[in-house]
Design a protein around this motif. Structure first.
Motif, short mmCIF file in Angstrom:
data_model
loop_
_atom_site.label_atom_id
_atom_site.label_comp_id
_atom_site.label_asym_id
_atom_site.label_seq_id
_atom_site.Cartn_x
_atom_site.Cartn_y
_atom_site.Cartn_z
N GLU A 138 -7.26 12.77 -1.97
CA GLU A 138 -8.37 12.27 -2.80
C GLU A 138 -8.42 13.03 -4.12
O GLU A 138 -8.66 12.45 -5.18
CB GLU A 138 -9.69 12.40 -2.04
CG GLU A 138 -9.85 11.41 -0.91
CD GLU A 138 -11.14 11.60 -0.12
OE1 GLU A 138 -12.01 12.39 -0.58
OE2 GLU A 138 -11.27 10.96 0.93
N VAL A 139 -8.23 14.36 -4.04
CA VAL A 139 -8.25 15.16 -5.26
C VAL A 139 -7.10 14.75 -6.17
O VAL A 139 -7.28 14.60 -7.39
CB VAL A 139 -8.18 16.67 -4.92
CG1 VAL A 139 -7.86 17.51 -6.14
CG2 VAL A 139 -9.48 17.12 -4.28
N SER A 179 -7.99 11.49 -7.71
CA SER A 179 -9.01 11.67 -8.75
C SER A 179 -8.39 12.27 -10.01
O SER A 179 -8.73 11.88 -11.13
CB SER A 179 -10.12 12.59 -8.25
OG SER A 179 -10.81 11.99 -7.18
N GLU A 202 -6.49 9.56 -11.79
CA GLU A 202 -7.41 8.65 -12.48
C GLU A 202 -7.97 9.32 -13.74
O GLU A 202 -8.07 8.70 -14.80
CB GLU A 202 -8.57 8.26 -11.55
CG GLU A 202 -8.18 7.31 -10.45
CD GLU A 202 -9.34 7.01 -9.50
OE1 GLU A 202 -10.50 7.30 -9.86
OE2 GLU A 202 -9.07 6.49 -8.42
N ALA A 203 -8.35 10.59 -13.59
CA ALA A 203 -8.89 11.30 -14.76
C ALA A 203 -7.82 11.42 -15.84
O ALA A 203 -8.11 11.26 -17.04
CB ALA A 203 -9.39 12.68 -14.34
#
Length: 171
Positions: free
Chosen positions: A119-120, A123, A126-127
């Motif tokens: 998940e990190v 993320s 995506e960031a």
């Protein structure tokens, strides 16, 4: 010795005179003996036998109690052995369950850690993509503004007239 002769003489004289000799039994002796034997028989029949039966019953009960106590002690020892065996078995089973739970807990923690890392990473991707898109969108306007700023800075450093440049740029 004369005393012995005297007493023998007295006994002999009493026997001749018709006196009673205590060494020779008479009718009273036999009557008392008969009463003694009757009382002895009654006591033996009606007192001793029931008491003896009670004592024999008591001895039998004491012997049975001793046997019961030995059996109870053996049963207690057997129950204690069974208890200790079951306790040892339960402890080993509990240890196995505890080890299994630890292993499952470690697996769950590892799965959750892997999921969190994924998940990190997602993320962060995506960031990064969002930042790249914003950089791509802001880069042309920033480049234009940097060109204007660098031109005005160069004119100021070189001593060019700042008022004419500011008037021509429309500010």
């Amino acid at each position: 010795m004369s005393a012995v002769l005297t007493s023998v003489t007295i006994l002999a004289s009493e026997a001749e005179e018709g006196g009673s000799n205590f060494l020779i039994p008479n009718g009273t002796f036999f009557f008392v003996l008969a009463i003694f034997l009757v009382v002895f028989g009654v006591i033996a029949k009606f007192v001793v036998q029931p008491v003896q039966k009670v004592l024999e019953e008591r001895d039998r009960i004491v012997a049975q109690t001793a046997v019961d106590n030995r059996q109870a002690a053996e049963q207690d020892a057997a129950a204690d052995r069974d208890y200790r065996q079951e306790l040892a078995s339960a402890r080993s089973e509990a240890g196995g369950i505890r080890d299994q739970a630890r292993l499952e807990g470690r697996q769950v923690v590892e799965e959750q850690r892997t999921k969190a890392n994924e998940e990190v990473a997602g993320s962060l991707r995506e960031a990064g993509a969002t930042l790249d898109a914003e950089v791509g969108a802001l880069a042309p306007s920033l480049n234009a503004s940097v060109e204007d700023l660098s031109t005005s800075l160069a004119k100021r450093i070189l001593g060019a007239d700042g008022s004419s440049s500011s008037g021509s740029s429309g500010r």
